[in-house]
Design an enzyme around this catalytic site. Structure first.
Site, PDB file in Angstrom:
ATOM      1  N   ASP A   1       0.856  -1.183   0.000  1.00  0.00           N
ATOM      2  CA  ASP A   1       0.000   0.000   0.000  1.00  0.00           C
ATOM      3  C   ASP A   1       0.897   1.239   0.000  1.00  0.00           C
ATOM      4  O   ASP A   1       2.110   1.140   0.132  1.00  0.00           O
ATOM      5  CB  ASP A   1      -0.970  -0.013   1.182  1.00  0.00           C
ATOM      6  CG  ASP A   1      -0.265  -0.014   2.530  1.00  0.00           C
ATOM      7  OD1 ASP A   1       0.944   0.253   2.560  1.00  0.00           O
ATOM      8  OD2 ASP A   1      -0.931  -0.283   3.540  1.00  0.00           O
TER       9      ASP A   1
ATOM     10  N   ASP B   1      -7.966  -7.206   0.977  1.00  0.00           N
ATOM     11  CA  ASP B   1      -6.964  -7.414   2.025  1.00  0.00           C
ATOM     12  C   ASP B   1      -7.540  -6.947   3.349  1.00  0.00           C
ATOM     13  O   ASP B   1      -8.401  -6.067   3.384  1.00  0.00           O
ATOM     14  CB  ASP B   1      -5.679  -6.630   1.738  1.00  0.00           C
ATOM     15  CG  ASP B   1      -5.807  -5.177   2.183  1.00  0.00           C
ATOM     16  OD1 ASP B   1      -5.319  -4.857   3.286  1.00  0.00           O
ATOM     17  OD2 ASP B   1      -6.417  -4.363   1.468  1.00  0.00           O
TER      18      ASP B   1
END
Length: 374
Positions: free
Chosen positions: A94, A268
């Site tokens: 990320d 996720d």
């Protein structure tokens, strides 16, 4: 040439779901997929070999945490994340945006970037879109994310609009700064709060930048499930069919299945590892808190339908004993089970899509698990 390729294998005739496969420089993964989170370049309590045993095809690592400790320079010297953690399958990082906006003591958000205090020692730091990409280039994941602003829920309309427009400008800067597009695929992130027209505006603006994949951020942040599903229903149809779609930070079984029915490919969440450490486990009949006294003499597996190492070898009574005694093995076993449960759930989702019966599967699963349809 893009670092990844999405193959659409089949559309579900019963829903908006799709079966696919994403090809990356470190192999492929089947979609819809759940990605276990390895915040500090490790999935808590699990070795890479154990992650392969539970059939994890891709994992996520966190840019903010790795930038803070040990630093991307060390990871790069070690051969990138794949070499550093000895994982030869796909990795996604990320951008660090969510952590900057949620963990840190925020100082200032400006067009240039964000000034914030470290959650570790209170030291002052600055991250810009260009820096977020440079850090991710050094970390070397197969899929990397644009730096975005994550607004809280609820947020007023004017701020949500201003924020999404800044996120678009930051996304363009991220794309311009990306130095490794043939080895790392950069995804744009759709924002816009809980406003349908802003979600659409964000999607249209990012489509013009032509990313190899698109994420939907800023959901599952405290809003009712119905609102999250509404946002997906106005956003997903705008995203390209030939590119993967990633719903960030979502990992409860109901959200995974409902997200898949609406055309999401990737998910996720820290949920399976976090609740596992607290003694909560997912089973085919719902969640149970295995550390509760009721399980002291329960000599059955966590879930008789599960094939994980914990369920094949140990009882609820034994795992409860480990947890109550503060033994590390107890946490490892609950974590192992929860991760395998979700990965196996997604295998069942993919099979249901292949057989055009995902809505039937959803209804059966919800009935057993104790969920209500929304």
């Amino acid at each position: 040439m893009s670092a990844i390729r999405y193959e659409l294998i089949k559309k579900c005739k019963q829903s908006g779901a799709r079966l696919g496969r994403v090809y990356t420089p470190h192999g492929c993964f089947d979609t819809p997929a759940f990605m276990p989170v390895g915040t500090q370049a490790t999935v808590k309590g699990m070795s890479p070999d154990e992650m392969k045993e539970i059939e994890a095809q891709i994992i996520l690592s966190n840019t903010y945490h790795l930038h803070m400790r040990p630093g991307e320079d060390i990871v790069k010297e070690a051969g990138g994340l794949h070499g550093f953690m000895n994982w030869d399958r796909p990795i996604l990082t990320d951008s660090g945006g969510f952590q900057v906006f949620s963990l840190s003591d925020l100082r200032d958000i400006k067009e240039e970037g964000v000034t914030f205090k470290s959650h570790i020692d209170g030291s002052k730091h600055f991250i810009s879109p260009e820096m977020a990409i440079k850090i991710q280039n050094d970390l070397g994941a197969d899929i990397i994310m644009a730096f975005d602003e994550c607004i809280p829920y609820p947020a007023d309309y004017d701020y949500a609009k201003k924020s999404l427009e800044r996120t678009t400008r930051w996304a363009k800067r991220c794309k311009d700064a990306h130095r490794n597009p043939e080895k790392q695929a950069l995804f744009g992130i759709v924002q816009g709060g809980m406003y349908k027209d802003l979600r659409q505006q964000s999607a249209y603006e990012l489509l013009e930048l032509d990313f190899p994949g698109y994420a939907i951020g800023g959901l599952s942040v405290g809003e009712p499930a119905e609102i999250m599903y509404e946002m997906l229903e106005v956003t997903v149809p705008l995203l390209p069919e030939d590119k993967p779609r990633y719903l960030m930070g979502v990992g409860s079984p109901d959200y995974l299945i409902e997200g898949a029915t609406r055309g999401i490919d990737m998910f996720d969440c820290v949920l399976p590892t976090r609740i596992g450490r607290n003694g909560t486990v997912l089973t085919s009949k719902g969640r149970i808190i295995v550390r509760d006294a009721i399980y002291a003499r329960d000599y059955t597996p966590i879930d008789p339908e599960c094939d994980c190492y914990a369920c094949r070898n140990f009882t609820r009574a034994y795992i409860r004993h480990l947890l109550k005694s503060g033994e590390v093995l107890g946490i490892r076993l609950t974590t192992w089970h929860n991760l395998r449960f979700l990965i196996n759930l997604m295998k069942k989702v993919r099979q249901a899509i292949m057989e055009d019966r995902l809505l039937d599967f959803r209804d059966e699963f919800f009935s057993k698990f104790g969920y209500k349809k929304i």
